[in-house]
Write an enzyme that holds these catalytic residues in place. Structure first.
Site, PDB file in Angstrom:
ATOM      1  N   LYS A 143     -61.940 -61.277 -21.057  1.00 36.00           N
ATOM      2  CA  LYS A 143     -61.321 -62.189 -20.113  1.00 36.00           C
ATOM      3  C   LYS A 143     -62.041 -62.731 -18.934  1.00 36.00           C
ATOM      4  O   LYS A 143     -61.963 -63.936 -18.741  1.00 36.00           O
ATOM      5  CB  LYS A 143     -59.921 -61.628 -19.553  1.00 36.00           C
ATOM      6  CG  LYS A 143     -59.064 -60.850 -20.870  1.00 36.00           C
ATOM      7  CD  LYS A 143     -58.645 -62.307 -21.449  1.00 36.00           C
ATOM      8  CE  LYS A 143     -57.734 -62.186 -22.893  1.00 36.00           C
ATOM      9  NZ  LYS A 143     -57.928 -61.487 -23.860  1.00 36.00           N
ATOM     10  N   HIS A 193     -43.783 -60.186 -20.779  1.00 35.09           N
ATOM     11  CA  HIS A 193     -44.960 -60.829 -21.019  1.00 35.09           C
ATOM     12  C   HIS A 193     -45.135 -60.996 -22.598  1.00 35.09           C
ATOM     13  O   HIS A 193     -46.206 -61.423 -23.065  1.00 35.09           O
ATOM     14  CB  HIS A 193     -46.223 -60.081 -20.655  1.00 35.09           C
ATOM     15  CG  HIS A 193     -46.186 -59.808 -19.139  1.00 35.09           C
ATOM     16  ND1 HIS A 193     -46.108 -61.080 -18.109  1.00 35.09           N
ATOM     17  CD2 HIS A 193     -46.052 -58.753 -18.338  1.00 35.09           C
ATOM     18  CE1 HIS A 193     -46.135 -60.151 -17.145  1.00 35.09           C
ATOM     19  NE2 HIS A 193     -46.082 -58.987 -17.132  1.00 35.09           N
ATOM     20  N   ARG A 221     -57.633 -67.658 -32.876  1.00 34.41           N
ATOM     21  CA  ARG A 221     -56.908 -67.473 -34.231  1.00 34.41           C
ATOM     22  C   ARG A 221     -55.670 -68.419 -34.446  1.00 34.41           C
ATOM     23  O   ARG A 221     -55.465 -69.098 -33.678  1.00 34.41           O
ATOM     24  CB  ARG A 221     -56.539 -65.877 -34.190  1.00 34.41           C
ATOM     25  CG  ARG A 221     -55.604 -65.642 -33.049  1.00 34.41           C
ATOM     26  CD  ARG A 221     -54.926 -64.195 -33.325  1.00 34.41           C
ATOM     27  NE  ARG A 221     -54.457 -63.679 -32.070  1.00 34.41           N
ATOM     28  CZ  ARG A 221     -53.324 -64.177 -31.573  1.00 34.41           C
ATOM     29  NH1 ARG A 221     -52.223 -64.909 -32.303  1.00 34.41           N
ATOM     30  NH2 ARG A 221     -52.645 -63.509 -30.368  1.00 34.41           N
ATOM     31  N   GLU A 243     -55.823 -61.735 -10.689  1.00 31.18           N
ATOM     32  CA  GLU A 243     -55.397 -63.178 -10.715  1.00 31.18           C
ATOM     33  C   GLU A 243     -54.159 -63.333  -9.801  1.00 31.18           C
ATOM     34  O   GLU A 243     -53.474 -62.576  -9.601  1.00 31.18           O
ATOM     35  CB  GLU A 243     -54.915 -63.734 -11.989  1.00 31.18           C
ATOM     36  CG  GLU A 243     -55.986 -63.789 -13.061  1.00 31.18           C
ATOM     37  CD  GLU A 243     -55.402 -64.151 -14.295  1.00 31.18           C
ATOM     38  OE1 GLU A 243     -56.316 -64.804 -15.205  1.00 31.18           O
ATOM     39  OE2 GLU A 243     -54.260 -64.161 -14.500  1.00 31.18           O
TER      40      GLU A 243
END
Length: 567
Positions: free
Chosen positions: A121, A240, A296, A205
């Site tokens: 990430k 989430h 994907r 973040e």
């Protein structure tokens, strides 16, 4: 150079609904399908549907579906010339993709290098920043010293999210609103990340409390072409994890939609991508920020298929054969609106606790697309994700799509396994959802809606009339020859049962001290309130079950003796 020979024998390295969905497209294209199964899945639908099936091993995923060496060995023994990983399991495993390439077996997906680039990430955000794709303020570096991370947290600003650098699916993530919470939250994320991903690296973040989750479907071939196939809104989430997704994302100006699509294509080209991918953004007002790329096919790909009229699995297979993309960007046209609900075996009231067990009865509703890997008589295994099915509705408008999905969820018959169907139905009727006022942090209501009191006399009247024959006083006109009559029935709504007796005379029901004029129709009951007639449609949803639309709710009821036996 990409192998351009046709795929003849396709091994599907997955299970459940996605395996069945891939088999359907492969069969339509004349491709021989090879299924894999664990001990828990020897009688599963994907095994029954495939042309042949090979045993993988014990039920635990690490000893079966996640055993890359065993999957590759079976692929060789079965003569497979391609492997489709579906989603989950090995689908984003760069080592597995590379191993397929090295053995001359086509991996239906991007290269191992592209998966690796987006699997990290922190590294992915650096790549996106270099490609001009907007990213959230934060820290994505490799220096993981506590003092530095705490300092970067203050520079990023609070509130912020601490996220596992190798994470996904909502795992390894903590919200920090005060700096004195930081150390404890960091330790928790590192523990969870190490256990789930074998890597305790984190990134920081800026947290956007009322942002929307909007993702763009991208596709690229081996000839240098890359396009986007519209977008999806996945803001309805719990912990989430997505619950309901729709396409296209509503209430986005055309210029902003185009900017997001172009940024998504730029992201794919930055890593020389091939195949189907999804770029996930956080949208806040007219600003969007890159979150991550899923390398994907997505769980929610059917809504994109509905609005584009395309088969994305067929696109994947064509790209793997070295063919160009079937459409150019200018040829992509969206039609109507689609919405998908994820039906899970889970106990919503117990905090979404996963459930497992047999499905004794199951009847899928008409009018919607059903992607599933189970049927009546199958079991939902405790070893894997407890998704039962995806229900996808398509309409000319967003309101029509949600209405069709609500009708389908109201007509669903499934048991005795506990599931989240009632919650999904409620979400399809929530004013905030229908008005697009929700966001990723919108609190999903888990408490059941109160049943309107009028539902009880309506259900009583309906059930009593179904069993009373066809005497003149039971006709739709409400004409009663001045006689008094009792309508009596044992009624079950949700988990509550009542035995009610209604007295009527001259077309008026006596209910809670009031005289209510009514008329009984073939598919509805009409009642008069304050001089206004209200019509309440009633629909059969089973042999003896019915559904009434009342106060914006679809309320299911049945005779108490029937409900007591089957619920």
């Amino acid at each position: 150079m990409t192998n351009q020979t046709p795929i003849r024998r396709l091994l599907i390295a997955n299970r459940g609904e996605i395996a069945v969905r891939i088999i359907k497209t492969a069969r339509r294209l004349g491709i021989h399908t090879i299924a894999l199964y664990s001990d828990a899945d020897q009688n599963a639908m994907h095994v029954r549907e495939a042309d042949e099936a090979w045993h993988l091993g014990p039920a635990p995923a690490r000893e079966s579906y996640l055993d890359a060496a065993k999957v590759l060995r079976i692929a060789q023994q079965a003569g497979a010339d391609a492997i489709h990983p579906g989603y989950g399991f090995l689908s984003e495993n760069s080592d597995f993709a590379t191993a397929c390439e090295q053995r001359g077996v086509r991996f239906i997906g991007p290269s191992g290098a592209a998966i690796l680039a987006m699997g990290d990430k922190s590294g992915a955000k650096s790549l996106m920043q270099a490609a001009g794709v907007p990213i959230l303020p934060g820290y994505h570096g490799t220096d993981q010293r506590l003092e530095l991370l705490r300092e970067q947290a203050l520079l990023t600003g609070l509130p912020l999210l601490i996220k596992a650098a190798s994470g996904g699916g909502g795992k390894g993530m903590r919200l920090v609103e005060q700096i004195d919470e930081f150390d404890e939250a960091l330790a928790a994320v590192k523990r969870e990340a190490l256990g789930a991903f074998g890597d305790d690296s984190v990134l920081l973040e800026r947290y956007l409390p009322k942002a929307r989750h909007v993702e763009v479907q991208v596709f690229a071939d081996s000839l240098g072409n890359a396009i986007y196939l519209g977008d999806r809104d996945c803001s309805l989430q719990r912990r989430h994890q997505k619950v309901i997704e729709e396409a296209p994302a509503p209430d986005i100006p055309p210029s902003l939609r185009q900017a997001m699509g172009q940024a998504a294509v730029a992201a794919a080209k930055a890593i020389d991508y091939r195949g189907a991918g999804t770029i996930e953004f956080l949208l806040c007002g007219d600003e969007f920020f890159f979150m991550e790329m899923n390398t994907r096919l997505q769980v929610e790909h059917p809504v994109t298929e509905c609005v584009t009229g395309q088969d994305l699995v067929a696109w994947q297979l064509a790209v793997a054969e070295g063919k160009p993309l079937p459409l150019t960007q200018e040829e992509v046209v969206l039609h109507g609106h689609a919405v998908e609900a994820r039906l899970y075996a889970e106990d919503v009231a117990a905090g979404f606790l996963p459930a497992s067990g047999p499905i004794a009865w199951l009847h899928w509703p008409d009018g919607v697309r059903i992607d599933t890997g189970v049927t009546a008589g199958d079991d939902v295994s405790p070893y894997y994700d407890p998704m039962i099915a995806k229900l996808i509705a398509h309409g000319q408008s967003r309101a029509e799509a949600f209405g069709r999905l609500a009708d389908a969820l109201g007509a669903l018959e499934l048991g005795p396994l506990v599931h989240n169907g009632p919650l999904l139905l409620r979400l399809c009727q929530e004013p905030d959802v229908l008005a697009m006022r929700h966001h990723t942090q919108w609190p999903i209501p888990t408490e059941p809606l109160a049943v309107p009191e009028l539902a009880w006399p309506l259900a009583t009247l309906w059930l009593a009339s179904r069993s009373a024959g066809s005497a003149p006083w039971q006709q739709a006109s409400g004409f009663r020859l001045g006689q008094r009559k009792n309508w009596t029935a044992a009624v079950q709504i949700d988990e509550e049962a009542r035995v009610l007796s209604l007295t009527e005379c001259a077309g008026k029901l006596e209910w809670q001290g009031e005289q209510i004029p009514y008329a009984l129709g073939a598919d509805h009951v009409r009642v008069q309130d304050a001089g206004r007639w209200q019509r309440y449609p009633i629909q059969a949803v089973g042999a003896r079950d019915f559904m009434v639309q009342l106060d914006g709710q679809r309320i299911r009821f049945c005779p108490h003796d029937h409900a007591h036996q089957t619920h």
